[in-house]
Design a protein around this motif. Sequence first.
Motif, PDB file in Angstrom:
ATOM      1  N   VAL A 193     -16.637  10.931 -11.272  1.00 34.48           N
ATOM      2  CA  VAL A 193     -16.791  10.081 -10.090  1.00 34.48           C
ATOM      3  C   VAL A 193     -16.272  10.811  -8.852  1.00 34.48           C
ATOM      4  O   VAL A 193     -15.286  11.549  -8.934  1.00 34.48           O
ATOM      5  N   PRO A 194     -16.901  10.645  -7.686  1.00 28.58           N
ATOM      6  CA  PRO A 194     -16.374  11.233  -6.450  1.00 28.58           C
ATOM      7  C   PRO A 194     -14.993  10.675  -6.122  1.00 28.58           C
ATOM      8  O   PRO A 194     -14.678   9.528  -6.429  1.00 28.58           O
ATOM      9  N   LEU A 195     -14.172  11.507  -5.476  1.00 28.41           N
ATOM     10  CA  LEU A 195     -12.831  11.106  -5.074  1.00 28.41           C
ATOM     11  C   LEU A 195     -12.813  10.777  -3.583  1.00 28.41           C
ATOM     12  O   LEU A 195     -13.506  11.415  -2.793  1.00 28.41           O
ATOM     13  N   THR A 196     -12.025   9.788  -3.215  1.00 28.02           N
ATOM     14  CA  THR A 196     -11.979   9.324  -1.832  1.00 28.02           C
ATOM     15  C   THR A 196     -10.647   9.712  -1.188  1.00 28.02           C
ATOM     16  O   THR A 196      -9.644   9.948  -1.871  1.00 28.02           O
ATOM     17  N   PHE A 197     -10.656   9.750   0.142  1.00 29.09           N
ATOM     18  CA  PHE A 197      -9.462  10.106   0.914  1.00 29.09           C
ATOM     19  C   PHE A 197      -9.302   9.117   2.046  1.00 29.09           C
ATOM     20  O   PHE A 197     -10.202   8.322   2.345  1.00 29.09           O
ATOM     21  N   SER A 198      -8.140   9.158   2.713  1.00 21.77           N
ATOM     22  CA  SER A 198      -7.868   8.249   3.814  1.00 21.77           C
ATOM     23  C   SER A 198      -7.170   8.989   4.941  1.00 21.77           C
ATOM     24  O   SER A 198      -6.789  10.151   4.807  1.00 21.77           O
ATOM     25  N   GLY A 199      -7.006   8.311   6.058  1.00 18.99           N
ATOM     26  CA  GLY A 199      -6.252   8.853   7.176  1.00 18.99           C
ATOM     27  C   GLY A 199      -6.855  10.100   7.791  1.00 18.99           C
ATOM     28  O   GLY A 199      -8.081  10.256   7.864  1.00 18.99           O
ATOM     29  N   GLU A 200      -5.999  11.013   8.221  1.00 22.68           N
ATOM     30  CA  GLU A 200      -6.447  12.233   8.888  1.00 22.68           C
ATOM     31  C   GLU A 200      -7.299  13.099   7.979  1.00 22.68           C
ATOM     32  O   GLU A 200      -8.246  13.752   8.444  1.00 22.68           O
ATOM     33  N   ARG A 201      -6.952  13.099   6.686  1.00 23.79           N
ATOM     34  CA  ARG A 201      -7.748  13.924   5.758  1.00 23.79           C
ATOM     35  C   ARG A 201      -9.175  13.406   5.672  1.00 23.79           C
ATOM     36  O   ARG A 201     -10.125  14.200   5.646  1.00 23.79           O
TER      37      ARG A 201
END
Length: 393
Positions: A193-201
């Motif tokens: 599964v694709p991985l998600t990120f948050s914030g500045e990244r």
Amino acid sequence: MQPVDVAIIGAGAAGLFCAIEAGKRGRSVAVIEHSKAPAEKIRISGGGRCNFTNLHAEPSNYLSDNPHFVKSALKRYTQYDFIDWVDGHGIAWHEKTLGQLFCDVSAKLIIEALVDELNTASGQLHLNTAVSTVEREGDGFRLTLNDGTGLSCQSLVIATGGKSIPKMGATGFAYDIARQFGLGVTETRPALVPLTFSGERLDQFKSLAGVACDTRTGNARKSFNEAMLFTHRGLSGPAILQISSYWREGEDIYVHLRPELDWFAELDAFKTAHGGQGLAKALAQHLPDRLAQALNAEIDAPGKLAETSSKRLREIAETLSGWALTPSGSEGYRTAEVTLGGVDTHDLDSKTMSARSHGNLYFIGEAVDVTGWLGGYNFQWAWSSGWVAGQCA
């Protein structure tokens, strides 16, 4: 419906293959499928060409709380056996990278061949038919169907898969049946599964959406040399899908960009030849320009490489060889290719796929706590586990 010897719930790869094998033994077989068409995962897999197996399939390519469980089925029905099956149906195929085999024309040819063999074996296929309840009836089972009718059988095979891609009808039905009959279910979570990120990244990755790069991506447990793709939600591509099966929330992953390169040697040579230029120019010799620019901003190197010490170059090379990233999560079952975990294999007989406590109750395919790598390994598990159960059910 008439009573049958074998009822199989789920008309995916494992269920259909099991039905065919049971039918060849002279068993009367009914396959029950709640969707309007069989084998939808086959249809959409491999960009519509079905990555139907992998030349390198072996037990080390599978995850399970009981890693020895897969050995018997994979040995008894191998990738070469299924290749012979494909060849026997006149389906042309080709090999892509890393032993992945695809149909030349369409995944629909695999589905058509499975349905044709099921018909030849006198198996029944009931589409748009859901199972409401499963109960013991004497030495067998009785299924109550959504139209109010029932079906009795001597042997029952659960081949309904896991929770991945719910829009295609995926549910936790197999786990409910396992628990009903006293079998354990290991922790389940999205895999491949694709991985998600948050914030500045995430903001950074959004600006890189569509950029791909060869990597070695891993964590403390495993690494994979494959491509990585930046998306508007985070990271995808084969390397990310692979490592997602080994990743837990809160953990870092480490990305070695262009792992075939000695980054210090490359940067040092560029500094010698073009000392008046900056790091971005050096990176752009080997990476997509947008990625080079983003890394240059993150690393915050001096304006000119001539002003960069060898010590700092080594630090930059170490970053490029082990870029630490912390995903915030994954895209979940919505896009996961498979479900990690499932029916506890300690409660199943690896030689028959039957429940140890109920000899005529079988679990096969993705429903079981066996998860393959990306690249045809999960289809091979479907063929192998389905074939094994089909010899016994």
